[in-house]
Design an enzyme around this catalytic site. Sequence first.
Site, PDB file in Angstrom:
ATOM      1  N   CYS A 136       0.873  -1.154   0.000  1.00 46.96           N
ATOM      2  CA  CYS A 136       0.000   0.000   0.000  1.00 46.96           C
ATOM      3  C   CYS A 136       0.915   1.210   0.000  1.00 46.96           C
ATOM      4  O   CYS A 136       2.117   1.077   0.133  1.00 46.96           O
ATOM      5  CB  CYS A 136      -0.842   0.015   1.263  1.00 46.96           C
ATOM      6  SG  CYS A 136      -1.679  -1.550   1.556  1.00 46.96           S
TER       7      CYS A 136
ATOM      8  N   ASN B  33       1.215  -0.269   5.923  1.00 47.88           N
ATOM      9  CA  ASN B  33       1.605  -0.992   4.718  1.00 47.88           C
ATOM     10  C   ASN B  33       2.348  -2.240   5.180  1.00 47.88           C
ATOM     11  O   ASN B  33       3.273  -2.131   5.974  1.00 47.88           O
ATOM     12  CB  ASN B  33       2.525  -0.098   3.874  1.00 47.88           C
ATOM     13  CG  ASN B  33       3.251  -0.860   2.794  1.00 47.88           C
ATOM     14  OD1 ASN B  33       2.734  -1.842   2.268  1.00 47.88           O
ATOM     15  ND2 ASN B  33       4.451  -0.438   2.455  1.00 47.88           N
ATOM     16  N   GLY B  34       1.921  -3.420   4.726  1.00 44.33           N
ATOM     17  CA  GLY B  34       2.599  -4.650   5.131  1.00 44.33           C
ATOM     18  C   GLY B  34       1.597  -5.679   5.621  1.00 44.33           C
ATOM     19  O   GLY B  34       0.398  -5.568   5.335  1.00 44.33           O
TER      20      GLY B  34
ATOM     21  N   GLU C 288      -1.612  -9.671 -17.803  1.00 41.09           N
ATOM     22  CA  GLU C 288      -1.667  -8.578 -16.826  1.00 41.09           C
ATOM     23  C   GLU C 288      -2.661  -7.497 -17.224  1.00 41.09           C
ATOM     24  O   GLU C 288      -3.422  -7.025 -16.386  1.00 41.09           O
ATOM     25  CB  GLU C 288      -0.289  -7.891 -16.714  1.00 41.09           C
ATOM     26  CG  GLU C 288       0.692  -8.561 -15.796  1.00 41.09           C
ATOM     27  CD  GLU C 288       2.033  -7.824 -15.769  1.00 41.09           C
ATOM     28  OE1 GLU C 288       2.551  -7.624 -14.683  1.00 41.09           O
ATOM     29  OE2 GLU C 288       2.557  -7.453 -16.846  1.00 41.09           O
TER      30      GLU C 288
ATOM     31  N   HIS D  53       3.764 -32.061 -25.992  1.00 44.86           N
ATOM     32  CA  HIS D  53       3.667 -32.781 -24.725  1.00 44.86           C
ATOM     33  C   HIS D  53       2.505 -32.269 -23.873  1.00 44.86           C
ATOM     34  O   HIS D  53       2.580 -32.312 -22.643  1.00 44.86           O
ATOM     35  CB  HIS D  53       4.986 -32.671 -23.949  1.00 44.86           C
ATOM     36  CG  HIS D  53       6.129 -33.298 -24.675  1.00 44.86           C
ATOM     37  ND1 HIS D  53       6.197 -34.651 -24.914  1.00 44.86           N
ATOM     38  CD2 HIS D  53       7.227 -32.748 -25.260  1.00 44.86           C
ATOM     39  CE1 HIS D  53       7.310 -34.907 -25.599  1.00 44.86           C
ATOM     40  NE2 HIS D  53       7.939 -33.775 -25.819  1.00 44.86           N
TER      41      HIS D  53
ATOM     42  N   LYS E  22       2.213  -2.116  -8.595  1.00 46.29           N
ATOM     43  CA  LYS E  22       3.526  -2.020  -9.244  1.00 46.29           C
ATOM     44  C   LYS E  22       4.648  -2.480  -8.324  1.00 46.29           C
ATOM     45  O   LYS E  22       5.611  -3.076  -8.761  1.00 46.29           O
ATOM     46  CB  LYS E  22       3.774  -0.575  -9.675  1.00 46.29           C
ATOM     47  CG  LYS E  22       5.101  -0.378 -10.351  1.00 46.29           C
ATOM     48  CD  LYS E  22       4.956   0.283 -11.674  1.00 46.29           C
ATOM     49  CE  LYS E  22       6.195   0.160 -12.520  1.00 46.29           C
ATOM     50  NZ  LYS E  22       6.143  -1.012 -13.395  1.00 46.29           N
TER      51      LYS E  22
END
Length: 609
Positions: A2, A100-101, A489, A505, A604
């Site tokens: 974040c 953040n985390g 993406e 295969h 990002k």
Amino acid sequence: MCGIVAATARREVSEILLEGLRRLEYRGYDSAGMALIDNEHHLQMHKQQGKVAVLEQSQSMQPILGCVGIAHTRWATHGEPSAANAHPHISSQRVALVHNGIIENHVQLRKELKAEGFEFTSATDTEVVVHLLGQQLNAGHSLLHAMQATVKRLEGAYALAAIDIKHPEEVVAAREGSPLVVGVGIGENFLASDQMALRQVTDRFIYLEEGDVVQATPTHLSIFARNGEPVTRAQTMISAAVEVADRGEFEHFMLKEIYEQPSALSATLGAVADGPLIDEQFGAEAAALFDQVETVQIVACGTSFHAGLVARYWLEDIAGIPCDVEVASEFRYRKRKQHANTLLVTVSQSGETADTLAALRNATEPQFLGSLVISNVDNSSLVRESDLVFLTRAGAEIGVASTKAFTTQLVAFLLLTVALGRRHGLDEKIEQQLLDELRELPRWVDQVLQLDRDIQRMSEAFIQKHHALFLGRGVHYPIAMEGALKLKEISYIHAEAYPAGELKHGPLALVDADMPVVAVAPNDDLLEKLKSNLEEVRSRGGELYVFADNVDGFQDEQQVHVLPMPHCPERLKPVLYTVALQLLSYHVALQKGTDVDKPRNLAKSVTVE
Ligand code: G6P
């Protein structure tokens, strides 16, 4: 991951916080919020699901003002994206927190705090932290003490910033495993996950160390180490040339960044553009370290991992050095048998990717001779903690899907191949030839950009498709992987890459008219083999989209659509084919109407595990 911004000033800071969030949106964009302490010492808060623009709307309809505040843009880990789960979180009607985390022991803490009567209003791991702060503040402790006591209870990774109405001039913050930088102003102070968020208000920064706790008011800044002792951390002045995140004439950052590649590649070549390659381009200690290198271990994530996969071919083929490549999230937990005299090379656009950073921190001597990072961000954690550094000069990359960072990483690896190859018998003539070719690379890339229209036409065939297969061989297999990653993406089409020889295969079973097959088919030693593989597709009714510089044998006919590529030197082909595939993905996504620069669910910079 974040993005966090915080400010304590004598002026109103809501616009500074919002501008900071706009610049941090690359770190996550599923919800956003901010809290301010107003003139009457009340907490004011806005939280919204969605991008920062939605938060801005709330602010313009119902402005909240204050000189002290915190703000957050979120990428959900615990709890769905929603206004309730958005940060800031509040406790005891007085303290607000952004995080953040990931707090790994949140389940036990939640149980304990609930038993004490704290009410939870979100599904986040973060809320336990704000209630721990509330618990300390209610017991009469200062905000600083509350933060110091709180972080002792936390397991996991975090950057935190908090404000409390009873400490109306103050922001406290802490860092452990997630980035946080202090922006030092004149009579005002700031904090953010990335200095870029604060370049509008200051050029002086302090990079915090793991375990640091900060207490900031407009006029004072105190930093305490993990043991609680006050410490002084160096201040860095960043050059006045502020990198402006501006799309200019381009509809998206991604397209702008694709088009910036010729100049980004030139900048990354640096002095090599008109001189020899010197070891010092990798750092002052490079020569001594390179002399001892016998093998290379590359570790990275996402697109940067693909750059590593390409590099393996070059290091083994051109430099004659054994090389392993692994995604960081696997490497960091695997019990490995390491060859002697191995150079660890991490690759990271942001320099902050949690798994890559952890891999570096785990990979100590005597297993490794030393570490080199290839990164696009000076002063990032990986740059600060590596022995050697090669900075790609791609400039700020804003689009979540990496483009110019990848191709500049490839240039960095070609230069590394030369630097190491010299020590392993690389012929001087071949070195010269390679460097000469590299000097021409920007011009070749420019030629690929001129194919934009043709690639756009080809892209129309993909819009209604749900799946796509990318094929390549040799060094172009990782390029096919990167092409497939780009497509999935940003266009949300399920895309997979296979080494073309593996087609029979398994994946051949999927081939029909609804499964476009993209072939990266440069004119190299494996072309004839690849052609046979493509025949296997054609004879099963598959539609082929072939990128080739020797179009002989690839008739543009029913089922086979050929995109003629420039005839460039063989070693530059991976870069050129990448650019063509970037354009293909871009045009598919554009026509599908997805959010090209901020694709759903992604971010990002991934600073959580
Ligand atoms: C995220 C980004 C990717 C990037 C990857 C690794 O997943 O969306 O574009 O390739 O992280 O990031 P890094 O900064 O370490 O290169």
